[in-house]
Design an enzyme around this catalytic site. Structure first.
Site: not given
Length: 433
Positions: A323-325, A328, A423
């Site tokens: 999720e997010c970080g 990435m 995501t």
């Protein structure tokens, strides 16, 4: 049902987090059991709440959660003497269109729970005129309203003038805090510096408790507490039975209600630290990388060969989600603010950059095109996105169709490649749950 209050404000930056933490710590110091909550999507403030009260702080989000979900989480305050919920932004601020049980505002939460509002007012640069603001906030909707706490008071004379205006408007003054820059907690681009990064946090909280206890009428605030709702906790579907969860300074943004829900469903959480070059537990059946600050630790993550190879081996046979970080970190590369590109796990083709910052902020409603751990294609999920990364490349197949709270499509669709998914939004709850 536990009586409570909602610490709210006309806008962000008025000091409501300082006041909420001070009240939590002050009442705890008096021997009370305080149940903390946070209105809306925030993963930093609840960690401070937990440090101040010794209890998990749960997010209550009327846009993403049904009335039953809010009631179930609010019911976890059972056995506590007092519930204190910290608001978000301004009291009436939310999105334009209602979600599951409201627009996400503190006002909606007050109406749903019956917890009266304690409004924190920054009275800098005004005196009797502050009463007009308080009066408007108390009457715009038929909400339970306890009174105000004045913040950043310049002098005893200033306080007397503001109190005079409040008396004329019939607004109860529950406290008056003088200007104290040393009481504010340090911030960075996503909010407060994380609780775990403060080596002196117990001392800070003790000082804040003393400050608030000295300048606020704690007996009056406790007497104003009222309302409360409770219900059975809505079941949360865990992503697996044994969940390897990345957990360190780079990966710390996970909602406490999800962890509690996974455990209540019988799942076991197995934390590991990518920053310590650790790999997911081989006995786990799923790996979950939450958000956080990978951009602040990109060099360490790039050098974590054991983590990267262990994660790749895990993903060959079992699902991995970020999720997010965490998303990435699953990508091919991350460009830090200084322009340096750092190698990431390479399980997805995502390339992100913090060299050209762009804020992405808002609620998200996703309809899955493919499964992610614990969810099936076609499932609709409500979440929230908040980051400053720019997408340089997102070449893999889209994981979902994602829209914002207005119904407009967003480009951050997430990605999927084999058993790996990611995501940009943080899951809060299934839609319609």
């Amino acid at each position: 049902m536990t009586p409570g209050i909602i610490v709210a404000a006309p806008a962000s930056g008025t000091g409501k987090t300082t006041v909420a933490l001070g009240l939590m710590a002050a009442f705890r110091a008096q021997g009370l059991a305080v149940a903390p909550f946070k209105n809306g999507p925030d993963y930093i403030d609840p960690a401070f709440h937990a440090a101040a009260t010794g209890r998990d702080s749960f997010n209550l989000d009327t846009w993403a959660m049904s009335r039953a979900q809010v009631a179930g989480l609010a019911g976890t305050a059972g056995g506590a003497d007092l519930a204190i919920a910290e608001g978000s932004m301004g009291l009436y601020d939310g999105v334009a269109a209602a979600g599951e049980s409201g627009i996400g505002s503190g006002a909606d939460l007050a109406a749903l729970t019956g917890w009266p509002v304690v409004l924190v007012l920054d009275v800098s640069g005004q005196a009797q005129s502050a009463a007009a603001t308080a009066l408007g906030f108390s009457r715009l909707r038929a909400l339970p309203f306890a009174g105000v706490i004045l913040n950043r008071v310049a002098s005893p004379r200033h306080e007397a003038l503001v109190r005079d205006g409040m008396a004329g408007a019939g607004i109860a003054v529950l406290g008056a805090l003088p200007r104290r820059a040393d009481m504010a907690l340090p911030e960075r681009h996503l909010g407060l510096v994380q609780a775990q990064e403060h080596g002196d946090l117990p001392a800070r909280l003790a000082a804040l408790a003393d400050f608030v206890a000295t300048h606020c009428d704690l007996p009056a605030i406790r007497a104003a507490a009222a309302g409360g709702i409770a219900g059975p906790q809505v079941a949360v579907r865990p992503p697996g039975q044994r969940i390897a969860l990345a957990r360190d300074a780079a990966f710390s943004f996970v909602y406490p209600h999800l962890l509690a829900g996974w455990r209540a469903a019988g799942a076991e959480i197995l934390p590991f630290s990518p920053l310590a070059d650790q790999s997911p537990d081989p006995s786990a059946d799923v790996c979950w990388l939450p958000g956080g600050y990978p951009e602040l630790h990109a060099g360490a993550l790039a050098a974590a060969d054991g983590f990267r190879s262990g994660l790749a081996g895990f993903a060959a046979t079992r699902p991995v989600h970020g999720e997010c970080g965490g998303y990435m970190a699953l990508g091919a590369g991350l460009v830090a603010a200084d322009g340096t590109r750092h190698r990431m796990a390479g399980l997805l083709g995502l390339e992100t950059s913090f060299a050209a910052r762009r804020m992405h902020l808002g609620y998200r409603l996703a309809t899955l095109a493919a499964p992610l751990p614990g969810q099936a294609p076609g499932d609709r999920l409500r979440g929230h996105e908040f980051h400053y990364a720019t997408i340089l490349a997102q070449p893999d197949a889209a994981l979902a169709r994602v829209i914002d709270a207005t119904g407009a499509a967003v480009a951050e669709t997430g990605s999927r490649r084999g058993s790996v998914t990611g995501t940009f939004f943080h899951l809060i709850a299934p839609a319609g749950g």
